[in-house]
Scaffold this motif. Structure first.
Motif, mmCIF file in Angstrom:
data_model
loop_
_atom_site.group_PDB
_atom_site.id
_atom_site.type_symbol
_atom_site.label_atom_id
_atom_site.label_comp_id
_atom_site.label_asym_id
_atom_site.label_seq_id
_atom_site.Cartn_x
_atom_site.Cartn_y
_atom_site.Cartn_z
ATOM 1 N N PRO A 13 -4.370 -30.101 -19.090
ATOM 2 C CA PRO A 13 -4.466 -29.795 -20.524
ATOM 3 C C PRO A 13 -5.291 -30.808 -21.307
ATOM 4 N N ALA A 14 -5.524 -31.973 -20.725
ATOM 5 C CA ALA A 14 -6.288 -33.013 -21.424
ATOM 6 C C ALA A 14 -7.739 -33.053 -20.963
ATOM 7 N N ALA A 15 -8.109 -32.154 -20.046
ATOM 8 C CA ALA A 15 -9.477 -32.134 -19.490
ATOM 9 C C ALA A 15 -9.863 -33.503 -18.944
ATOM 10 N N ALA A 16 -8.911 -34.148 -18.280
ATOM 11 C CA ALA A 16 -9.155 -35.490 -17.758
ATOM 12 C C ALA A 16 -9.628 -35.467 -16.308
ATOM 13 N N ILE A 17 -9.719 -34.283 -15.700
ATOM 14 C CA ILE A 17 -10.108 -34.178 -14.295
ATOM 15 C C ILE A 17 -11.324 -33.271 -14.170
ATOM 16 N N THR A 18 -12.318 -33.727 -13.464
ATOM 17 C CA THR A 18 -13.486 -32.906 -13.138
ATOM 18 C C THR A 18 -13.683 -32.931 -11.627
ATOM 19 N N MET A 19 -14.273 -31.854 -11.106
ATOM 20 C CA MET A 19 -14.519 -31.762 -9.676
ATOM 21 C C MET A 19 -15.945 -32.210 -9.378
ATOM 22 N N VAL A 20 -16.071 -33.133 -8.444
ATOM 23 C CA VAL A 20 -17.388 -33.681 -8.080
ATOM 24 C C VAL A 20 -17.553 -33.586 -6.571
ATOM 25 N N CYS A 62 -6.280 -39.071 -19.469
ATOM 26 C CA CYS A 62 -5.058 -38.546 -18.832
ATOM 27 C C CYS A 62 -3.825 -38.955 -19.628
ATOM 28 N N ILE A 63 -2.923 -37.994 -19.870
ATOM 29 C CA ILE A 63 -1.693 -38.291 -20.625
ATOM 30 C C ILE A 63 -0.465 -38.358 -19.719
ATOM 31 N N GLY A 64 -0.632 -38.059 -18.424
ATOM 32 C CA GLY A 64 0.479 -38.174 -17.484
ATOM 33 C C GLY A 64 1.453 -37.026 -17.522
ATOM 34 N N CYS A 65 0.999 -35.825 -17.931
ATOM 35 C CA CYS A 65 1.915 -34.680 -18.062
ATOM 36 C C CYS A 65 2.391 -34.136 -16.722
ATOM 37 N N GLY A 66 1.630 -34.392 -15.655
ATOM 38 C CA GLY A 66 2.059 -33.967 -14.326
ATOM 39 C C GLY A 66 1.630 -32.574 -13.918
ATOM 40 N N ALA A 67 0.774 -31.906 -14.719
ATOM 41 C CA ALA A 67 0.317 -30.569 -14.341
ATOM 42 C C ALA A 67 -0.437 -30.611 -13.027
ATOM 43 N N CYS A 68 -1.270 -31.631 -12.848
ATOM 44 C CA CYS A 68 -2.044 -31.754 -11.608
ATOM 45 C C CYS A 68 -1.132 -31.963 -10.403
ATOM 46 N N SER A 108 0.781 -34.976 -27.634
ATOM 47 C CA SER A 108 -0.466 -34.752 -26.903
ATOM 48 C C SER A 108 -1.375 -35.974 -26.887
ATOM 49 N N SER A 109 -1.101 -36.935 -27.753
ATOM 50 C CA SER A 109 -1.943 -38.130 -27.799
ATOM 51 C C SER A 109 -1.270 -39.347 -27.171
ATOM 52 N N ILE A 110 -0.081 -39.149 -26.586
ATOM 53 C CA ILE A 110 0.648 -40.267 -25.983
ATOM 54 C C ILE A 110 0.442 -40.265 -24.475
ATOM 55 N N GLN A 111 0.031 -41.394 -23.950
ATOM 56 C CA GLN A 111 -0.196 -41.533 -22.513
ATOM 57 C C GLN A 111 1.032 -42.192 -21.877
ATOM 58 N N ILE A 112 1.814 -41.386 -21.171
ATOM 59 C CA ILE A 112 3.030 -41.898 -20.523
ATOM 60 C C ILE A 112 2.760 -42.368 -19.100
ATOM 61 N N GLY A 113 1.583 -42.043 -18.589
ATOM 62 C CA GLY A 113 1.193 -42.442 -17.244
ATOM 63 C C GLY A 113 -0.229 -41.986 -16.969
ATOM 64 N N HIS A 114 -0.677 -42.145 -15.750
ATOM 65 C CA HIS A 114 -2.021 -41.703 -15.384
ATOM 66 C C HIS A 114 -2.006 -41.154 -13.961
ATOM 67 N N ALA A 115 -2.902 -40.222 -13.699
ATOM 68 C CA ALA A 115 -2.969 -39.575 -12.395
ATOM 69 C C ALA A 115 -3.665 -40.469 -11.370
#
Length: 501
Positions: A445-452, A472-478, A414-421
């Motif tokens: 899951p990382a709360a790295a995205i907010t809507m503005v 962002c950890i790059g998990c691809g959920a988004c 959960s703390s490894i960043q394999i990429g970014h959105a």
């Protein structure tokens, strides 16, 4: 008795290793994943010194029993050659060793390992070759059988089985697996262990060591009547019955010759120099070596055409509520491929991975699939059209036999960043269709995205995602859950070197 013991242990290893590639539930891996980790090349790449030393000692004691018992590709060839015996018995003959080819391939293999040419290493590695065959050819049949049982169970109001998606993960890898299967099957059907004793780099290394093994098949010239039955049943083509010699660098200790000798002239014991001395000329009849037929090349070509034809796949339509057809997602063009957390980055992963496809087979989220890139051909990479990499899953790291993917805990993942959105404005649904969305922000899951608001001066304007690249950890959920089609409005770009956040 020795042959029966060898066959029993070989069947045990072969069946369970095959099931490791077929079992989509992951149940067997908790008990038998060690079978993948004791394969010679994966243990060597994982720097598993204990396993490597154990295999070397085993070879120095008993000969190439690894090739006839532990290696699934070797046992697979034995199965095919056994089926060939049903057609014609006593069909083998002695042939001289092609040492220039054996050691030439080994040299190329070592250079590929040093140079990090993973695609060439993957093509020659025996365990990986069988893994591709099992995961690309056997697994779909296994899954179709499971789905049939699930269908029948559902009709009986039982949930003992559940259906799984059967899909082609990579056309190129499938074609290579099919062609490998055809080549190995033909060679084993006609000539037994030709591949093991001419191409396989692991076989060449262990063959060199087996010349010095403590125990080996030995011909007792005082009992031998020169019938040549041992040579005609030796699938390694290593017994020169005329000279009463055995090429121990090619002998895989299958014990077939011992079982076939009616005079008990071959025994598995310590080698004695006098036992290897030739008898007087004329005592036995010469057995001419069987040469490789040129027609085999035509057969290989036909096999390649057949493999290519099987790439055609019927497209399954997915519907929303039985009304609208949902268009499949397409893979975005990524500058850098995405590799699993625990692989450290592109270089480390490509240097250690042998493309055995075991992680691809067990991935429950259908994220991993073989690469089509020439330099990383068949090695797994991540894509999020069918699912995303869930933070609570570490199946790939658990089963990887080479430690190309290594995780100590889920907290580490959960703390490894394999990429970014990366956000693509022209694809975003709030802007293209004028509707509220926010799927990416809700499921991150990382709360790295907010809507503005899309317009900073208008709080009522359609809201768009703002990405905190540092979180962002790059998990691809988004990317996976974005409703935009065929390309998501947000996708993950991989990192050359993974980072800890």
């Amino acid at each position: 008795m020795l042959r029966k013991i060898r066959l029993t242990v070989a069947i045990f290893f072969f069946v369970l290793i095959t099931l490791l590639f077929l079992d989509f539930t992951g149940t067997l891996h908790g008990w038998f994943d060690w079978m993948a980790k004791i394969q010679f090349l994966p243990a060597l790449l994982a720097l598993n010194v204990g396993v490597v030393i154990a295999l070397i000692v085993l070879t120095l004691l008993l000969g190439r029993v690894y090739c006839s018992v532990i290696c699934p590709l070797g046992v697979f060839q034995d199965v095919v050659s056994w089926l060939g015996k049903k057609r014609k018995k006593n069909r083998y003959s002695y042939s001289p060793a092609l040492n220039w080819l054996r050691y030439g391939v080994l040299g190329v293999f070592i250079l590929a390992l040093i140079g990090g040419v993973g695609s060439l290493v993957a093509l020659l590695a025996p365990y990986s070759s069988y893994g591709r065959i099992a995961s690309n050819l056997f697994a779909p049949v296994y899954q179709w059988g499971n789905n049939l049982l699930a269908y029948l169970a559902e009709r009986a109001d039982s949930y003992m089985f559940y259906s799984v998606d059967v899909w082609m993960k990579a056309a190129g890898t499938f074609a290579i697996a099919a062609l490998t299967f055809v080549i190995l099957a033909v060679l084993a059907w006609r000539n037994g262990r030709t591949y093991c004793n001419t191409i396989c780099p692991v076989g060449t290394v262990l063959g060199f060591l087996s010349r010095f093994s403590l125990l080996k098949p030995v011909i007792d010239t005082s009992k031998c009547n020169g019938c040549g039955l041992c040579a005609r049943n030796c699938k390694a083509a290593c017994i020169d019955s005329k000279a009463h010699k055995i090429d121990y660098s090619r002998c895989v200790a299958c014990m077939d010759c011992i079982g076939k000798c009616k005079k008990g002239a071959i025994r598995y014991e310590r080698s004695r120099k006098e036992a290897q001395q030739p008898v007087s000329a004329g005592k036995v009849n010469s057995v001419s070596p069987e040469q490789v037929d040129n027609a085999r090349r035509a057969f290989f070509s036909a096999g390649a055409v057949f493999a290519a034809s099987t790439l055609l796949k019927a497209q399954e339509k997915k519907v929303d509520g039985g009304l609208a057809v949902i268009e499949d997602k397409k893979i975005p063009k990524r500058t850098t491929p995405i590799f699993p957390a625990g692989s450290l980055g592109v270089r480390n992963f490509t240097e250690h991975c042998t493309a055995c496809q075991l992680c691809v087979s067990v991935c429950p989220n259908q994220v991993l699939r073989p690469s089509g890139n020439l330099m990383t051909l068949m090695q797994p990479e991540m894509s999020y059209e069918r699912g995303y990499c869930r933070p609570e899953c570490a199946k790939c790291a658990e089963v990887c036999p080479t430690d190309a993917i290594h995780l100590t805990s889920l907290a580490d993942k959960s703390s490894i960043q394999i990429g970014h959105a990366v956000w693509i404005k022209k694809n975003c649904v709030p802007l293209t269709d004028g509707v509220n969305c926010g799927n990416c922000a809700r499921h991150c899951p990382a709360a790295a995205i907010t809507m503005v608001p899309s317009d900073a001066n208008d709080a009522e304007s359609p809201k768009i995602p703002a990405i905190n690249v540092e979180r962002c950890i790059g998990c691809g959920a988004c990317e996976n859950l974005c409703p935009a089609r065929p390309f998501s409005a947000i996708y993950v770009e991989g990192h050359e070197r993974h980072r800890v956040i």
